[in-house]
Design an enzyme around this catalytic site. Structure first.
Site, PDB file in Angstrom:
ATOM      1  N   HIS A 188     -15.855   4.532  -0.191  1.00 39.66           N
ATOM      2  CA  HIS A 188     -14.751   4.724   0.752  1.00 39.66           C
ATOM      3  C   HIS A 188     -13.977   3.442   0.947  1.00 39.66           C
ATOM      4  O   HIS A 188     -12.780   3.450   1.190  1.00 39.66           O
ATOM      5  CB  HIS A 188     -15.285   5.215   2.092  1.00 39.66           C
ATOM      6  CG  HIS A 188     -15.563   6.671   2.084  1.00 39.66           C
ATOM      7  ND1 HIS A 188     -14.566   7.609   2.134  1.00 39.66           N
ATOM      8  CD2 HIS A 188     -16.713   7.350   1.999  1.00 39.66           C
ATOM      9  CE1 HIS A 188     -15.105   8.801   2.090  1.00 39.66           C
ATOM     10  NE2 HIS A 188     -16.404   8.679   1.997  1.00 39.66           N
ATOM     11  N   ARG A 296      -1.725  20.260  -3.985  1.00 38.21           N
ATOM     12  CA  ARG A 296      -2.902  20.938  -4.555  1.00 38.21           C
ATOM     13  C   ARG A 296      -3.784  21.415  -3.389  1.00 38.21           C
ATOM     14  O   ARG A 296      -4.664  20.693  -2.930  1.00 38.21           O
ATOM     15  CB  ARG A 296      -3.676  19.979  -5.450  1.00 38.21           C
ATOM     16  CG  ARG A 296      -2.974  19.609  -6.765  1.00 38.21           C
ATOM     17  CD  ARG A 296      -3.797  18.613  -7.560  1.00 38.21           C
ATOM     18  NE  ARG A 296      -3.430  18.571  -8.965  1.00 38.21           N
ATOM     19  CZ  ARG A 296      -2.603  17.666  -9.495  1.00 38.21           C
ATOM     20  NH1 ARG A 296      -2.043  16.749  -8.738  1.00 38.21           N
ATOM     21  NH2 ARG A 296      -2.344  17.676 -10.799  1.00 38.21           N
ATOM     22  N   ARG A 332       0.742  24.929  -3.735  1.00 37.98           N
ATOM     23  CA  ARG A 332       0.135  25.799  -4.741  1.00 37.98           C
ATOM     24  C   ARG A 332      -1.089  26.456  -4.138  1.00 37.98           C
ATOM     25  O   ARG A 332      -1.896  25.807  -3.467  1.00 37.98           O
ATOM     26  CB  ARG A 332      -0.288  24.952  -5.941  1.00 37.98           C
ATOM     27  CG  ARG A 332      -1.067  25.745  -6.970  1.00 37.98           C
ATOM     28  CD  ARG A 332      -1.380  24.926  -8.188  1.00 37.98           C
ATOM     29  NE  ARG A 332      -2.447  23.971  -7.945  1.00 37.98           N
ATOM     30  CZ  ARG A 332      -2.821  23.069  -8.836  1.00 37.98           C
ATOM     31  NH1 ARG A 332      -2.191  22.980  -9.996  1.00 37.98           N
ATOM     32  NH2 ARG A 332      -3.802  22.233  -8.582  1.00 37.98           N
ATOM     33  N   GLU A 431       1.453  27.158 -17.075  1.00 42.75           N
ATOM     34  CA  GLU A 431       0.430  26.251 -17.596  1.00 42.75           C
ATOM     35  C   GLU A 431      -0.464  26.931 -18.625  1.00 42.75           C
ATOM     36  O   GLU A 431      -1.490  26.381 -19.020  1.00 42.75           O
ATOM     37  CB  GLU A 431      -0.378  25.607 -16.462  1.00 42.75           C
ATOM     38  CG  GLU A 431      -0.961  26.554 -15.447  1.00 42.75           C
ATOM     39  CD  GLU A 431      -1.661  25.838 -14.282  1.00 42.75           C
ATOM     40  OE1 GLU A 431      -1.858  24.617 -14.333  1.00 42.75           O
ATOM     41  OE2 GLU A 431      -2.014  26.544 -13.323  1.00 42.75           O
ATOM     42  N   ASN A 454      -0.629  19.475 -17.752  1.00 42.16           N
ATOM     43  CA  ASN A 454      -2.026  19.099 -18.009  1.00 42.16           C
ATOM     44  C   ASN A 454      -2.768  20.281 -18.633  1.00 42.16           C
ATOM     45  O   ASN A 454      -3.446  20.154 -19.642  1.00 42.16           O
ATOM     46  CB  ASN A 454      -2.733  18.692 -16.704  1.00 42.16           C
ATOM     47  CG  ASN A 454      -1.944  17.667 -15.927  1.00 42.16           C
ATOM     48  OD1 ASN A 454      -1.159  16.926 -16.511  1.00 42.16           O
ATOM     49  ND2 ASN A 454      -2.130  17.623 -14.623  1.00 42.16           N
ATOM     50  N   ASP A 455      -2.619  21.446 -18.001  1.00 41.41           N
ATOM     51  CA  ASP A 455      -3.279  22.630 -18.548  1.00 41.41           C
ATOM     52  C   ASP A 455      -2.516  23.208 -19.737  1.00 41.41           C
ATOM     53  O   ASP A 455      -3.124  23.682 -20.699  1.00 41.41           O
ATOM     54  CB  ASP A 455      -3.460  23.697 -17.456  1.00 41.41           C
ATOM     55  CG  ASP A 455      -4.685  23.419 -16.612  1.00 41.41           C
ATOM     56  OD1 ASP A 455      -5.714  23.026 -17.185  1.00 41.41           O
ATOM     57  OD2 ASP A 455      -4.606  23.559 -15.374  1.00 41.41           O
ATOM     58  N   ARG A 465      -9.484  19.430 -21.478  1.00 46.72           N
ATOM     59  CA  ARG A 465      -8.948  18.204 -20.865  1.00 46.72           C
ATOM     60  C   ARG A 465     -10.030  17.317 -20.269  1.00 46.72           C
ATOM     61  O   ARG A 465      -9.798  16.157 -19.954  1.00 46.72           O
ATOM     62  CB  ARG A 465      -7.861  18.538 -19.817  1.00 46.72           C
ATOM     63  CG  ARG A 465      -8.353  19.240 -18.589  1.00 46.72           C
ATOM     64  CD  ARG A 465      -7.200  19.828 -17.782  1.00 46.72           C
ATOM     65  NE  ARG A 465      -6.846  19.008 -16.623  1.00 46.72           N
ATOM     66  CZ  ARG A 465      -6.100  19.438 -15.612  1.00 46.72           C
ATOM     67  NH1 ARG A 465      -5.589  20.674 -15.625  1.00 46.72           N
ATOM     68  NH2 ARG A 465      -5.819  18.660 -14.616  1.00 46.72           N
ATOM     69  N   CYS A 502       5.336  19.579 -12.950  1.00 46.54           N
ATOM     70  CA  CYS A 502       4.487  18.860 -12.005  1.00 46.54           C
ATOM     71  C   CYS A 502       3.236  18.289 -12.651  1.00 46.54           C
ATOM     72  O   CYS A 502       2.436  17.646 -11.985  1.00 46.54           O
ATOM     73  CB  CYS A 502       4.126  19.748 -10.820  1.00 46.54           C
ATOM     74  SG  CYS A 502       3.123  21.162 -11.281  1.00 46.54           S
TER      75      CYS A 502
HETATM   76  C1  PEP Z   1      -1.367  20.934 -14.498  1.00 48.84           C
HETATM   77  O1  PEP Z   1      -2.195  21.683 -15.011  1.00 48.84           O
HETATM   78  O2  PEP Z   1      -0.533  20.270 -15.146  1.00 48.84           O
HETATM   79  C2  PEP Z   1      -1.316  20.795 -13.030  1.00 48.84           C
HETATM   80  C3  PEP Z   1      -0.335  20.175 -12.422  1.00 48.84           C
HETATM   81  O3  PEP Z   1      -2.347  21.287 -12.325  1.00 48.84           O
HETATM   82  P1  PEP Z   1      -3.800  20.610 -12.245  1.00 48.84           P
HETATM   83  O4  PEP Z   1      -3.708  19.255 -12.894  1.00 48.84           O
HETATM   84  O5  PEP Z   1      -4.140  20.553 -10.813  1.00 48.84           O
HETATM   85  O6  PEP Z   1      -4.624  21.558 -13.031  1.00 48.84           O
HETATM   86 MG    MG Z   2      -3.333  23.070 -13.825  1.00 45.86          MG
END
Ligand code: PEP
Ligand code: MG
Length: 543
Positions: A188, A296, A332, A431, A454-455, A465, A502
């Site tokens: 922390h 998130r 989200r 995604e 990302n996904d 990932r 995003c």
């Molecule tokens: C993504 O998948 O790009 C995203 C923004 O969501 P997370 O990284 O929370 O899966």
């Molecule tokens: Mg995602």
């Protein structure tokens, strides 16, 4: 000159004099006593005083570092009440006939050693918390206070490790940086340091403490994790230049606050910020983000021991909306499963969790959870400009089910006479390759798309990932991913929807021009990337 290496927690350079952190005496004398009941009463009185102090520190931390980071002091208050901890103190006093301070100190050693020996890094970090609450209790018994005095000069604080309450009690205006011999980036203390924007280096090793003295000239380089004690002239000059560059870069970026995100030839893009909790709002505002492009919401669930209630969620969402005073906030809905596991959801272990029961699939299967969240969201919609978006969409029918649930919730709220914004924008995350490919069918159903790169990258390139071994196989600029984004942008616009990004790729400045040429309307990034991205946008010419 001596150089020590540790882990930089916050990237900037500090130059100044060392101040070795003086904690109250660690050695507590053992005294034989005649009246155990009196000693137990002393512990109880000290506990009451400690709770009073921690409540005040919690209030200070709430203002300075936000709710999530301040939570540790609530945990300290709970730890003071822990049954095993208190039983141990009592039984040492009664069975060994010793003074309360000694009983607390032995209990502290035993419990902190127990935590330190655990495999889990998070639990190991709790050893410092036990020592912290115990030192506070002892100080409350011996001196009536646990707060330490402070010098007027701005200094670099050097310590073995700093407990969370010690970190937050430091007067920020008098601390240039801090360096600790131990500590983990999961503690922390490190998290608080990051949020307090104090340059810090942790884990430089115990030799450092043996050799450092009050008044020694030091340089702390948070970029590299280096600590220079009694630096030579050349190092001093080099680091002074580095510090000046940092300051200049930050100042230049500050000048971009309040400026538009517009290219040289007039194309405008919205730059929003991604957050995981209410505590990050300060950073969103400090970096002048135009809104929140991704909240998130699963972090509310991850931080809780049980399903957060409608009221708890409503309070959190309303707070974000009110803090953003009329700026867009896109929340989200719950995205757990895969790497984000929560015990109380009791999800079964899966062979391929990334391809498994996650996100919208859980919400549509367990409507009571989904409905609770949607009710909280729509209630909060009356307090600002809310957008709601659904994660991991692959089909038209999933979107239709989500919309049906929204209609049900709105109808119920209307019947109950509860206010909500009828025009709350509804969007989906793009995604999965499936969603991108059928984005022409999905766009007419919603107000906006937000691309989760990302996904989308994970599923398009078939690269988990979470798997570090695949790093060399993941081309983040892969043409397949970029084409899917471009296709989604085209289909969004042809159907009257807007589109943002995003995922982490939104902050990749080498792709900003590509995204703007695709017609992306909004980019949502971590708060510290907002101003660098604005700078990039303002340097581009598209025509
Ligand atoms: C993504 O998948 O790009 C995203 C923004 O969501 P997370 O990284 O929370 O899966
Ligand atoms: Mg995602």
């Amino acid at each position: 000159m001596t150089v020590y290496n540790g882990k930089g927690v916050y990237s900037s350079v500090a130059i100044g004099k060392a101040s070795v952190f003086k904690r109250r005496s660690a050695s507590v004398p053992m005294l034989k006593i005649d009246d155990p009941a009196k000693e137990i009463e002393r512990v109880e009185n000290a506990k009451a005083l400690a709770v009073e102090q921690l409540t005040a520190i919690h209030g200070k931390a709430l203002k300075e570092v936000g709710e999530t980071n301040a939570e540790i002091f609530e945990i300290h208050i709970m730890m003071l009440d822990d049954e095993d901890y208190n039983d141990s103190i009592r039984s040492i006093i009664e069975n060994q006939g010793v003074n309360a301070e000694y009983a607390v100190s032995v209990t502290s050693d035993n419990f902190s050693e127990m935590f330190a020996s655990m495999d889990d890094a998070y639990m190991q970090a709790r050893a410092a918390d036990v020592r912290d609450i115990s030192n506070r209790l002892i100080a409350c018994m011996t001196e009536g206070s646990a707060e330490s005095g402070s010098s007027d000069e701005k200094v670099i604080v050097c310590a073995d490790d700093l407990a969370p309450s010690e970190t937050v009690s430091l007067d920020k205006d008098k601390v240039l940086a801090f360096v600790t011999a131990y500590g983990s980036s999961n503690s922390h203390t490190a998290i608080l340091a990051r949020n307090m924007n104090i340059p810090a280096i942790i884990g430089v090793g115990e030799e450092f403490l043996k050799n450092i003295s009050d008044g020694d000239l030091m340089i702390v380089d948070g970029h590299t994790g280096e600590v220079f004690v009694s630096p030579d002239d050349e190092t001093l000059k080099r680091l002074e230049e580095k510090q000046a560059e940092d300051i200049k870069k930050k100042q230049l970026l500050q000048e971009l606050k309040g400026k538009e995100n517009v290219t040289l030839d007039g194309t405008e893009v919205k730059i929003y910020a991604n957050i995981g909790g209410v505590g990050s709002i300060g950073s969103v505002l400090a970096n002048d983000a135009g809104g929140i492009g991704l909240f998130r919401s699963e972090f509310l669930y991850l931080e809780s021991d049980n399903y957060p209630t409608e009221e708890q969620q409503f309070i959190a969402y309303r707070k974000v909306l009110e803090s953003m005073v009329g700026k867009k906030v896109i929340i989200r809905t719950l995205d757990i499963g895969a790497d984000k596991q929560i015990d109380y959801f009791d999800l079964e272990k899966e062979e391929n969790p990334a391809l498994g029961f996650r996100a919208i699939r859980i919400c549509l299967t367990r409507p009571e959870i989904f409905k609770t969240q949607l009710r909280a969201l729509f209630r909060a919609s009356a307090f600002g400009d809310l957008g709601i978006m659904f994660p991991m969409i692959t089909s038209v029918s999933e979107v239709e089910s989500c919309l049906k649930m929204c209609d049900e919730v709105k109808k119920e709220l209307a019947e109950d006479g509860i206010n909500f914004n009828e025009d709350t924008e509804i969007g989906i995350m793009i995604e999965t390759p499936a969603a991108a490919v059928i984005s022409d069918k999905l766009a007419p159903l919603v107000d906006f798309f937000s691309v989760g790169t990302n996904d989308l990258t994970q599923y398009t390139l078939a690269c988990d990932r979470q798997n570090a071994k695949l790093e060399s196989f993941v081309d983040t600029h892969h043409e397949a991913v970029l084409r899917l984004i471009e296709l989604s942008a085209k289909n969004a616009h042809e159907n009257g929807a807007w589109i943002g990004i995003c995922g982490e790729l939104a902050a990749d400045l080498t792709l900003t021009e590509t995204f703007l040429r695709m017609g992306i309307d909004e980019l949502s990034v971590s708060p510290p990337y907002v101003l660098p991205l604005r700078e990039k946008v303002r340097s581009l010419r598209l025509k």
